[in-house]
Write an enzyme that holds these catalytic residues in place. Structure first.
Site, PDB file in Angstrom:
ATOM      1  N   TRP A 124       2.788   8.087  -2.394  1.00 40.59           N
ATOM      2  CA  TRP A 124       4.125   7.911  -2.870  1.00 40.59           C
ATOM      3  C   TRP A 124       4.188   9.024  -4.188  1.00 40.59           C
ATOM      4  O   TRP A 124       5.155  10.064  -4.128  1.00 40.59           O
ATOM      5  CB  TRP A 124       4.731   6.628  -3.112  1.00 40.59           C
ATOM      6  CG  TRP A 124       6.278   6.822  -3.645  1.00 40.59           C
ATOM      7  CD1 TRP A 124       7.358   6.659  -3.018  1.00 40.59           C
ATOM      8  CD2 TRP A 124       6.789   6.957  -4.997  1.00 40.59           C
ATOM      9  NE1 TRP A 124       8.459   6.662  -3.762  1.00 40.59           N
ATOM     10  CE2 TRP A 124       8.106   6.675  -4.931  1.00 40.59           C
ATOM     11  CE3 TRP A 124       6.097   7.036  -6.467  1.00 40.59           C
ATOM     12  CZ2 TRP A 124       8.822   6.938  -6.028  1.00 40.59           C
ATOM     13  CZ3 TRP A 124       6.876   7.063  -7.368  1.00 40.59           C
ATOM     14  CH2 TRP A 124       8.256   7.077  -7.206  1.00 40.59           C
ATOM     15  N   ASP A 159       0.815  -1.253  -0.012  1.00 45.09           N
ATOM     16  CA  ASP A 159      -0.067   0.003  -0.076  1.00 45.09           C
ATOM     17  C   ASP A 159       0.994   1.282  -0.036  1.00 45.09           C
ATOM     18  O   ASP A 159       1.944   1.230   0.450  1.00 45.09           O
ATOM     19  CB  ASP A 159      -1.062   0.027   1.189  1.00 45.09           C
ATOM     20  CG  ASP A 159      -2.078   0.980   1.264  1.00 45.09           C
ATOM     21  OD1 ASP A 159      -2.474   1.306  -0.135  1.00 45.09           O
ATOM     22  OD2 ASP A 159      -2.607   1.484   2.187  1.00 45.09           O
ATOM     23  N   LEU A 204      11.566 -19.590  -5.173  1.00 47.47           N
ATOM     24  CA  LEU A 204      10.294 -18.867  -4.811  1.00 47.47           C
ATOM     25  C   LEU A 204       9.220 -19.191  -5.607  1.00 47.47           C
ATOM     26  O   LEU A 204       9.273 -19.187  -6.810  1.00 47.47           O
ATOM     27  CB  LEU A 204      10.762 -17.115  -4.753  1.00 47.47           C
ATOM     28  CG  LEU A 204       9.794 -16.469  -4.342  1.00 47.47           C
ATOM     29  CD1 LEU A 204       9.358 -16.191  -2.678  1.00 47.47           C
ATOM     30  CD2 LEU A 204      10.048 -14.825  -4.751  1.00 47.47           C
ATOM     31  N   HIS A 230       2.181   3.433  -8.999  1.00 47.53           N
ATOM     32  CA  HIS A 230       1.905   1.977  -9.422  1.00 47.53           C
ATOM     33  C   HIS A 230       2.970   1.377 -10.110  1.00 47.53           C
ATOM     34  O   HIS A 230       3.553   0.093  -9.989  1.00 47.53           O
ATOM     35  CB  HIS A 230       0.671   1.596 -10.192  1.00 47.53           C
ATOM     36  CG  HIS A 230      -0.340   2.016  -9.428  1.00 47.53           C
ATOM     37  ND1 HIS A 230      -0.640   1.770  -8.189  1.00 47.53           N
ATOM     38  CD2 HIS A 230      -1.449   2.740  -9.601  1.00 47.53           C
ATOM     39  CE1 HIS A 230      -1.772   2.283  -7.686  1.00 47.53           C
ATOM     40  NE2 HIS A 230      -2.422   2.833  -8.702  1.00 47.53           N
TER      41      HIS A 230
HETATM   42  C1  IPE Z   1      -5.319  -2.621  -0.224  1.00 42.40           C
HETATM   43  O1  IPE Z   1      -4.981  -1.377  -0.489  1.00 42.40           O
HETATM   44  C2  IPE Z   1      -5.254  -3.517  -1.671  1.00 42.40           C
HETATM   45  C3  IPE Z   1      -3.893  -3.452  -2.283  1.00 42.40           C
HETATM   46  C4  IPE Z   1      -2.809  -3.137  -1.808  1.00 42.40           C
HETATM   47  C5  IPE Z   1      -3.969  -4.146  -3.573  1.00 42.40           C
HETATM   48  P1  IPE Z   1      -6.294  -0.435  -0.534  1.00 42.40           P
HETATM   49  O2  IPE Z   1      -5.406   1.095  -0.483  1.00 42.40           O
HETATM   50  O3  IPE Z   1      -7.182  -0.758  -1.606  1.00 42.40           O
HETATM   51  O4  IPE Z   1      -6.992  -0.653   0.837  1.00 42.40           O
HETATM   52  P2  IPE Z   1      -7.817   0.253   1.595  1.00 42.40           P
HETATM   53  O5  IPE Z   1      -8.839   0.883   0.608  1.00 42.40           O
HETATM   54  O6  IPE Z   1      -6.996   1.603   2.075  1.00 42.40           O
HETATM   55  O7  IPE Z   1      -8.348  -0.238   2.895  1.00 42.40           O
HETATM   56  C1  IPE Z   2      -1.874   0.078  -3.245  1.00 43.04           C
HETATM   57  O1  IPE Z   2      -1.625   1.465  -3.526  1.00 43.04           O
HETATM   58  C2  IPE Z   2      -1.840  -0.482  -4.797  1.00 43.04           C
HETATM   59  C3  IPE Z   2      -3.244  -0.729  -4.902  1.00 43.04           C
HETATM   60  C4  IPE Z   2      -4.152  -0.722  -4.316  1.00 43.04           C
HETATM   61  C5  IPE Z   2      -3.540  -1.023  -6.315  1.00 43.04           C
HETATM   62  P1  IPE Z   2      -2.615   2.518  -3.434  1.00 43.04           P
HETATM   63  O2  IPE Z   2      -3.008   2.898  -4.774  1.00 43.04           O
HETATM   64  O3  IPE Z   2      -3.806   2.185  -2.574  1.00 43.04           O
HETATM   65  O4  IPE Z   2      -1.746   3.884  -2.886  1.00 43.04           O
HETATM   66  P2  IPE Z   2      -2.471   4.934  -1.627  1.00 43.04           P
HETATM   67  O5  IPE Z   2      -3.098   4.201  -0.498  1.00 43.04           O
HETATM   68  O6  IPE Z   2      -3.837   5.566  -2.416  1.00 43.04           O
HETATM   69  O7  IPE Z   2      -1.304   5.795  -1.527  1.00 43.04           O
HETATM   70 MG    MG Z   3      -4.187   2.367  -0.651  1.00 39.76          MG
END
Ligand code: IPE
Ligand code: IPE
Ligand code: MG
Length: 247
Positions: free
Chosen positions: A24, A19, A129, A36
């Protein structure tokens, strides 16, 4: 700082909630898709470190069922990235076996093809792995599907109530080819599970850190494993019982 890791206590299965990609990017004035992209590069790096440490399974939460509700441009960018980054030669060179968990049918054809190609090319890679990509995955989706299938079998008279035990339930989950996670790491500062591996994390050790996923380094991984190695996993027993067993 160097972390002294006990080579005999490396977690067999690490699950990561990667996450913080969006934040970032935002902090750098970049579009979320750049986060991403960098997150994908970091998964490649962390997988290599895991492989060298002797971790057997790395399960990476890449896209959740709920992430389908994000703006279409972001969803498209993630799907495109996944196709671009799937690299058979790289996986083969590193003896990595690739698997996916999640609702494959909901993914675009191009993503399905990329997974198909990488999974069949690497399926006989052994001893290294296994990198498991969780895409269009959520625990509630997985459990709902397993229960529906179970109800169907029962309705057809092919399954008796007493057949439903923990082993049976494990066999019906996406993760039925691997052990439960020993260590679950979530980057990005939130302390929640966001619909990830709910059944499987019953006795996993949790490690949360504020670092955004693209910045999560090998040092950060060593620190997480060092913390894990200091924990006493009791599985419901007393500390004394566990000590006795380890003697
Ligand atoms: C969880 O992150 C899913 C992934 C890292 C793919 P999210 O950013 O979607 O989670 P919430 O919405 O903050 O709980
Ligand atoms: C996790 O990073 C990746 C996915 C959920 C696809 P986020 O996209 O949720 O990043 P934040 O939480 O918005 O910073
Ligand atoms: Mg997130």
């Amino acid at each position: 700082m160097e972390y002294q890791l006990d080579k005999n206590q490396i977690p067999e299965h690490i699950a990561v909630i990667m996450d913080g990609n969006g934040r970032w990017a935002k902090a750098k004035g970049l579009p979320r898709s750049a986060g991403h992209a960098e997150g994908g590069t970091n998964l490649r790096r962390i997988a290599e470190v895991c492989s060298k440490l002797g971790v057997k399974y790395l399960t990476a939460y890449t896209f959740s069922t709920e992430n389908w509700n994000r703006p279409i441009e972001e969803v498209d960018a993630i799907m495109k990235l996944v196709v671009e980054r799937m690299d058979v030669d790289d996986l083969m060179r590193n003896n990595v076996r690739l698997r996916m968990i999640g609702d494959m049918e909901r993914l675009p054809e191009s993503v399905q093809q990329a997974f198909g190609k990488c999974m069949s090319a690497t399926e006989h890679n052994e001893g290294g792995l296994t990198l498991v990509i969780a895409m269009s995955y959520s625990s509630r989706w997985e459990l709902t599907r397993a229960m529906r299938r179970t109800a169907q079998l029962a309705a057809e008279g092919k399954l008796k109530p007493e057949d439903v035990n923990e082993d049976y339930i494990n066999s019906q989950l996406e993760t039925n080819f691997m052990p439960d996670p020993d260590l679950l790491i979530r980057t990005g500062g939130e302390q929640r599970i966001s619909n990830y591996l709910l059944w499987q994390c019953a006795y996993s050790e949790f490690y949360f850190c504020d670092t955004y996923w693209p910045d999560f380094s090998s040092e950060d991984l060593y620190r997480a494993i060092a913390v894990y190695q200091q924990r006493q996993r009791r599985f419901g027993l007393t500390g004394e019982q566990v000590e006795c067993k380890n003697e």
